[in-house]
Scaffold this motif. Structure first.
Motif, PDB file in Angstrom:
ATOM      1  N   LEU A  53      19.951  25.077 -22.381  1.00 13.87           N
ATOM      2  CA  LEU A  53      21.054  25.882 -21.626  1.00 13.87           C
ATOM      3  C   LEU A  53      19.913  27.058 -20.964  1.00 13.87           C
ATOM      4  O   LEU A  53      20.678  27.623 -20.079  1.00 13.87           O
ATOM      5  CB  LEU A  53      21.736  26.635 -22.599  1.00 13.87           C
ATOM      6  CG  LEU A  53      22.860  25.853 -23.442  1.00 13.87           C
ATOM      7  CD1 LEU A  53      23.626  26.559 -24.359  1.00 13.87           C
ATOM      8  CD2 LEU A  53      23.719  25.357 -22.084  1.00 13.87           C
ATOM      9  N   MET A  80      25.103  22.052 -30.845  1.00 14.83           N
ATOM     10  CA  MET A  80      24.998  23.462 -31.131  1.00 14.83           C
ATOM     11  C   MET A  80      26.061  24.056 -31.725  1.00 14.83           C
ATOM     12  O   MET A  80      27.179  23.874 -31.226  1.00 14.83           O
ATOM     13  CB  MET A  80      24.588  24.229 -29.885  1.00 14.83           C
ATOM     14  CG  MET A  80      23.975  25.585 -29.971  1.00 14.83           C
ATOM     15  SD  MET A  80      23.085  25.933 -28.641  1.00 14.83           S
ATOM     16  CE  MET A  80      22.725  27.653 -28.697  1.00 14.83           C
ATOM     17  N   PHE A  82      27.573  27.962 -32.251  1.00 15.87           N
ATOM     18  CA  PHE A  82      27.539  29.295 -31.567  1.00 15.87           C
ATOM     19  C   PHE A  82      27.847  30.216 -32.580  1.00 15.87           C
ATOM     20  O   PHE A  82      28.852  30.118 -33.353  1.00 15.87           O
ATOM     21  CB  PHE A  82      28.240  29.252 -30.412  1.00 15.87           C
ATOM     22  CG  PHE A  82      27.730  28.619 -29.105  1.00 15.87           C
ATOM     23  CD1 PHE A  82      26.786  29.138 -28.207  1.00 15.87           C
ATOM     24  CD2 PHE A  82      28.279  27.268 -29.213  1.00 15.87           C
ATOM     25  CE1 PHE A  82      26.438  28.218 -27.012  1.00 15.87           C
ATOM     26  CE2 PHE A  82      27.789  26.314 -28.301  1.00 15.87           C
ATOM     27  CZ  PHE A  82      26.751  26.832 -27.104  1.00 15.87           C
ATOM     28  N   SER A  84      29.854  32.885 -31.884  1.00 14.14           N
ATOM     29  CA  SER A  84      31.117  32.973 -31.851  1.00 14.14           C
ATOM     30  C   SER A  84      31.919  32.108 -31.895  1.00 14.14           C
ATOM     31  O   SER A  84      33.128  31.749 -31.730  1.00 14.14           O
ATOM     32  CB  SER A  84      31.506  33.555 -30.311  1.00 14.14           C
ATOM     33  OG  SER A  84      30.982  32.564 -29.243  1.00 14.14           O
ATOM     34  N   ALA A  86      32.809  29.307 -30.383  1.00 15.39           N
ATOM     35  CA  ALA A  86      33.083  28.703 -28.972  1.00 15.39           C
ATOM     36  C   ALA A  86      33.692  27.442 -29.281  1.00 15.39           C
ATOM     37  O   ALA A  86      33.530  26.349 -28.727  1.00 15.39           O
ATOM     38  CB  ALA A  86      31.628  28.454 -28.510  1.00 15.39           C
ATOM     39  N   ILE A  87      34.790  27.426 -30.214  1.00 14.60           N
ATOM     40  CA  ILE A  87      35.553  26.130 -30.300  1.00 14.60           C
ATOM     41  C   ILE A  87      36.720  26.374 -29.036  1.00 14.60           C
ATOM     42  O   ILE A  87      37.042  27.644 -28.980  1.00 14.60           O
ATOM     43  CB  ILE A  87      36.355  25.930 -31.739  1.00 14.60           C
ATOM     44  CG1 ILE A  87      36.804  27.343 -32.309  1.00 14.60           C
ATOM     45  CG2 ILE A  87      35.305  25.716 -32.611  1.00 14.60           C
ATOM     46  CD1 ILE A  87      37.279  27.357 -33.458  1.00 14.60           C
ATOM     47  N   TYR A  88      37.151  25.244 -28.668  1.00  6.15           N
ATOM     48  CA  TYR A  88      38.106  25.423 -27.463  1.00  6.15           C
ATOM     49  C   TYR A  88      39.334  25.963 -28.093  1.00  6.15           C
ATOM     50  O   TYR A  88      40.184  25.196 -28.609  1.00  6.15           O
ATOM     51  CB  TYR A  88      38.271  23.886 -26.954  1.00  6.15           C
ATOM     52  CG  TYR A  88      36.794  23.436 -26.535  1.00  6.15           C
ATOM     53  CD1 TYR A  88      35.922  24.318 -25.843  1.00  6.15           C
ATOM     54  CD2 TYR A  88      36.343  22.515 -27.174  1.00  6.15           C
ATOM     55  CE1 TYR A  88      34.673  23.616 -25.475  1.00  6.15           C
ATOM     56  CE2 TYR A  88      35.072  21.912 -26.837  1.00  6.15           C
ATOM     57  CZ  TYR A  88      34.281  22.401 -26.093  1.00  6.15           C
ATOM     58  OH  TYR A  88      32.879  21.992 -25.872  1.00  6.15           O
ATOM     59  N   PRO A  89      39.840  27.048 -27.575  1.00  6.72           N
ATOM     60  CA  PRO A  89      41.193  27.670 -28.072  1.00  6.72           C
ATOM     61  C   PRO A  89      42.377  26.861 -27.480  1.00  6.72           C
ATOM     62  O   PRO A  89      43.531  26.890 -28.448  1.00  6.72           O
ATOM     63  CB  PRO A  89      41.079  29.170 -27.382  1.00  6.72           C
ATOM     64  CG  PRO A  89      40.189  29.222 -26.287  1.00  6.72           C
ATOM     65  CD  PRO A  89      39.408  28.108 -26.479  1.00  6.72           C
ATOM     66  N   ARG A 147      32.253  20.015 -35.299  1.00  6.51           N
ATOM     67  CA  ARG A 147      32.185  19.605 -33.748  1.00  6.51           C
ATOM     68  C   ARG A 147      30.807  19.319 -33.498  1.00  6.51           C
ATOM     69  O   ARG A 147      30.357  18.074 -32.900  1.00  6.51           O
ATOM     70  CB  ARG A 147      32.394  20.781 -32.901  1.00  6.51           C
ATOM     71  CG  ARG A 147      32.819  19.943 -31.697  1.00  6.51           C
ATOM     72  CD  ARG A 147      33.524  21.097 -30.461  1.00  6.51           C
ATOM     73  NE  ARG A 147      32.343  22.272 -30.508  1.00  6.51           N
ATOM     74  CZ  ARG A 147      32.597  23.497 -30.051  1.00  6.51           C
ATOM     75  NH1 ARG A 147      33.545  23.549 -29.470  1.00  6.51           N
ATOM     76  NH2 ARG A 147      31.528  24.409 -29.940  1.00  6.51           N
TER      77      ARG A 147
ATOM     78  N   GLU B 172      30.888  31.089 -23.255  1.00  6.92           N
ATOM     79  CA  GLU B 172      30.266  30.566 -24.399  1.00  6.92           C
ATOM     80  C   GLU B 172      30.772  28.990 -24.317  1.00  6.92           C
ATOM     81  O   GLU B 172      30.122  28.283 -24.744  1.00  6.92           O
ATOM     82  CB  GLU B 172      30.148  30.997 -25.375  1.00  6.92           C
ATOM     83  CG  GLU B 172      28.751  30.982 -26.261  1.00  6.92           C
ATOM     84  CD  GLU B 172      28.490  31.965 -27.459  1.00  6.92           C
ATOM     85  OE1 GLU B 172      29.379  32.361 -28.076  1.00  6.92           O
ATOM     86  OE2 GLU B 172      27.451  32.713 -27.229  1.00  6.92           O
ATOM     87  N   LEU B 173      31.957  28.951 -24.007  1.00  9.68           N
ATOM     88  CA  LEU B 173      32.926  27.790 -23.972  1.00  9.68           C
ATOM     89  C   LEU B 173      32.278  26.698 -23.000  1.00  9.68           C
ATOM     90  O   LEU B 173      32.178  25.580 -23.357  1.00  9.68           O
ATOM     91  CB  LEU B 173      34.392  28.002 -23.804  1.00  9.68           C
ATOM     92  CG  LEU B 173      35.233  28.766 -24.989  1.00  9.68           C
ATOM     93  CD1 LEU B 173      36.456  28.623 -24.366  1.00  9.68           C
ATOM     94  CD2 LEU B 173      34.888  27.972 -26.351  1.00  9.68           C
ATOM     95  N   LYS B 175      29.278  26.785 -22.130  1.00  2.00           N
ATOM     96  CA  LYS B 175      27.851  26.278 -22.868  1.00  2.00           C
ATOM     97  C   LYS B 175      28.249  25.270 -23.623  1.00  2.00           C
ATOM     98  O   LYS B 175      27.660  24.429 -23.878  1.00  2.00           O
ATOM     99  CB  LYS B 175      27.124  27.471 -23.258  1.00  2.00           C
ATOM    100  CG  LYS B 175      26.548  28.571 -22.258  1.00  2.00           C
ATOM    101  CD  LYS B 175      25.959  29.521 -23.002  1.00  2.00           C
ATOM    102  CE  LYS B 175      25.323  30.790 -22.408  1.00  2.00           C
ATOM    103  NZ  LYS B 175      24.873  31.650 -23.441  1.00  2.00           N
ATOM    104  N   ALA B 176      29.297  25.478 -24.546  1.00  2.00           N
ATOM    105  CA  ALA B 176      29.484  24.631 -25.620  1.00  2.00           C
ATOM    106  C   ALA B 176      29.791  23.334 -25.181  1.00  2.00           C
ATOM    107  O   ALA B 176      29.402  22.394 -25.631  1.00  2.00           O
ATOM    108  CB  ALA B 176      30.699  25.151 -26.342  1.00  2.00           C
TER     109      ALA B 176
END
Ligand SMILES: Nc1ncnc2c1ncn2[C@@H]1O[C@H](COP(=O)(O)OP(=O)(O)OP(=O)(O)O)[C@@H](O)[C@H]1O
Ligand SMILES: [Mg+2]
Lengths: 393, 283
Positions: A53, A80, A82, A84, A86-89, A147, B172-173, B175-176
């Motif tokens: 990244l 990765m 994260f 936070s 960073a799961i897709y809401p 994930r 960050e999504l 990047k994810a």
């Protein structure tokens, strides 16, 4: 599964910040490697470099011998997690888990199988149809882990995955992550600023500060043989006690005791004409002479004005203050990280047997185990003397 | 105990105060609308009877405007011009807002300030020059002649609402998704776009309402049914015969054109408010 090699890697951001100094290290295949350090030390940067990244400024990263510097993150096959999550809401848990597989164009049936297997492993099966908004913090964390594991990546990269959880859940997830990693045997790089997490999870731990790796070693090595003041102060809870010390005529003079030096230590201490020292003592090496199993001849006794006592069942922490007007203090606080000190006084803590009858506000006799004292050069912070080179007076 | 009683009376007083205040405010805002609604249902004779509630409901006025070719032309113009300006403004604003939020480029603040000053600029000040310019360039009384000013004057609003919205998207999504193996296009398609839709929607509604309601440009820059939009057409309304006051027809037409906007706002009020205030409060 993979071996990750960082070869003279450094990172300088466009604004000139040197976030990572030249670093070389090898993360073995299947290893659980932990990066630990205070905030802003470059942990996330290092992780982002590995996953792609961020672009490295110099050096080379190799995975299983193959240079990956110019490979896009999507083709590195690393997963990765994260901070936070960073799961897709807008996707259900199922779609979240399936996303990397869909991107990899796996057949539908295989996707369903793998998602199910991962969900089972993490206890998410009953939540598959839910959206992340209706999940608890711990469950979201699991989705993020899920994930990562669905697609059999070469490596797991985790950036403070547990820091948003409460203490109890954090402990629980910590052992779960450890178990999962052992079971899958996937190379893992784990970032945390919590030394407890680092010590309990890591096969090996790298301690970072200001973009520089100060020491790499097993948790035991870091604890018993810290290479410098910073590592010594950072690893261990409560932190190591630090006291100013002077070396005069074959003796080390501490504010609380005097210690005779053995020949080997003498040679080291005189080699560079070092005068000012800092002694480091772990809390468990100060004990209650009435309540210890250790041979009392291996140490010295001293009086301490105990001003606070914390009894936590398995241990008893006795806090006392040591006064000294040594000029050594000026250079120290930064290196010693979290250790509390103010003016010319140093807060010290002893970890005593819980049966000890030490009381707050009393002048109590404590016993210092000489064999376990570390001596650091007050100028460079370097550890000069490993324990066991000293003898009692 | 004492404090409990005090807060109770306090809240009672407060509640009645706010309740009364709301009723006054709503009545003040809605009375003219209700009056027009009432007028639109009256027939020719009772139009001037000064009664608030019509004695009999008549659809005569609605029939009249439905038969009027002017009105249907105006509706088509309004819809077409409104939709095209909305599309253009929102697409352009999306690019601008995305760049403002995601990229660091020189003059970023300048763009935002420029947008703000355009929003502050009184449109009336440019009507005169624009009128002359449009006549010379042949844009007068064309769709494009209205689309250009509408797009220009709504862009700042759209840029501001969209950048406030984009700023809140968890990047960050993005990047994810990259780590999960998605190409930039797939990232946009599966992750960013679905999340951005509510914001885009909000600014689209606001832009559309602006161009739908505009009277100033519509009267000044059009002269025939070729491009005259509803607000302007209403002013030129003649009614069913040239010898009568077209009050009833105007009332009916006003109701017809207000209805879609009112419905839209009612349906999407949550989104509009969320879109307008997002960025104001963190969370
Ligand atoms: N994009 C960037 N541009 C410039 N400097 C950056 C950028 N990202 C990070 N830095 C700087 O690089 C240093 C390391 O940042 P990094 O995020 O790696 O720290 P960290 O160890 O992960 O800290 P934390 O524990 O707070 O997450 C910091 O001084 C930070 O200010
Ligand atoms: Mg970080």
């Amino acid at each position: 599964m993979a071996e990750i090699v960082l070869d003279k890697v450094s990172k300088r951001f466009a604004d000139g910040t040197l976030a990572l100094q030249e670093t070389s290290l090898t993360i073995d295949d299947g290893e659980f490697f932990v990066l630990v350090g205070p905030s802003g030390c470059g942990k996330s940067t290092l992780l982002n470099l590995i996953v792609g990244l961020e672009e490295i400024s110099a050096g080379q990263i190799r995975v299983d011998g193959q240079v990956i510097d110019h490979i896009d993150p999507k083709d590195r096959n690393m997963a990765m997690v994260f901070q936070s999550y960073a799961i897709y809401p807008h996707m259900t848990v199922r779609d979240n888990l399936a996303f990397p597989l869909k991107m990899a164009k796996l057949p539908k049936q295989e996707i369903a199988q793998r998602v199910h297997r991962a969900a089972q492993m993490l206890g998410l099966v009953e939540y598959l149809a839910r959206k992340p908004a209706s999940l608890s913090g711990g469950q979201r964390q699991r989705v993020a882990m899920g994930r990562a594991i669905v697609r059999d990546p070469k490596a797991f990269l985790m950036d403070e995955p547990l820091s948003n959880l409460d203490a109890k859940l954090r402990g629980q997830m910590r052992s779960e992550i450890a178990r999962l990693q052992k079971r899958l045997g996937t190379t893992t790089v784990y970032v945390t600023h919590d030394q407890t997490e680092a010590m309990t999870l890591g096969d090996r731990v790298a301690v970072l500060r200001d973009g520089k790796i100060h020491q790499i070693g097993t948790p035991r090595e870091l604890y018993s043989e810290p290479r410098n003041l910073f590592v010594a102060g950072f690893i261990g809870s409560p932190s190591m006690n630090f006291l100013p010390a002077r070396y005069v005529g074959g003796r080390i003079i501490l504010p609380i005791a005097e210690i005779r030096c053995q020949a080997e230590a003498h040679a080291r201490l005189t080699a560079n004409g070092i005068r000012q020292l800092i002694a480091g003592i772990r809390p468990e090496h100060i004990q209650d002479p009435g309540n210890t199993a250790t041979d009392l001849n291996a140490g010295v006794s001293f009086h301490a004005a105990v001003d606070a006592v914390e009894w936590i069942g398995s241990d008893l922490y006795a806090y006392f203050t040591v006064r000294s007007d040594s000029e050594v203090w000026q250079a120290m606080p930064y290196d010693m990280g979290s250790v509390a000190m103010e003016g010319g006084t140093m807060r010290c803590v002893a970890r005593l047997d819980p049966a000890s009858d030490v009381a707050e506000g009393s002048l109590y006799t404590l016993w210092l185990n000489i064999r376990n004292i570390h001596l650091f050069d007050a100028r460079t912070g370097e550890n000069l003397i490993a324990p066991r080179m000293l003898a009692p007076q | 105990m004492v404090s409990g009683a005090r807060t109770l009376t306090g809240s009672l007083l407060q509640r009645s105060f706010w309740g009364f205040g709301s009723v006054v405010a709503v009545a003040y805002a809605l009375l003219p609308m209700i009056w027009i609604l009432s007028l639109s249902f009256k027939d020719k004779r009772s139009l001037t009877d000064n009664r608030f509630i019509p004695s009999s409901i008549s659809l005569e006025n609605y029939r009249a405007i439905a038969d009027d070719p002017q009105f249907s032309a105006a509706i088509i113009n309004s819809l077409g011009i409104g939709l095209i300006s909305t599309l253009l403004a929102v697409v352009l604003a999306m690019f601008a807002a995305y760049a403002i939020v995601r990229l660091d480029f020189p003059g970023k603040r300048l763009v935002l300030l420029g947008a703000l000053s355009i929003a502050m600029f009184p449109p009336i000040a440019i009507i005169g020059p624009l009128f002359n310019l449009w006549r010379i360039s042949g844009l007068f009384d064309t769709w494009l002649g209205l689309i250009i000013p509408y797009m220009t004057f709504t862009l700042p609003l759209a840029i501001w609402t969209l950048s406030a919205f984009f700023r809140e998207l968890p990047w960050e999504l993005d990047k994810a998704a990259r780590v999960d193996g998605a190409t930039p296009f797939q990232t946009f398609r599966y992750v960013i776009a679905p999340l951005a839709i509510p914001g885009v929607f909000t600014s689209a509604i606001l832009v559309f309402i602006f161009s739908w309601n505009d009277f100033l440009f519509a009267t000044a820059l059009t002269s025939t049914d070729d491009a005259r939009t509803v607000p302007a057409a209403l002013a030129f309304f003649t009614g069913s015969s040239r010898f009568e006051q077209p009050t009833g027809s105007i009332a009916a037409a006003s109701v017809v054109v207000s209805l879609p906007i009112a419905l839209m706002v009612l349906l999407f009020q949550r989104r509009i408010i969320a879109g307008l205030t997002s960025g104001a409060v963190k969370g």
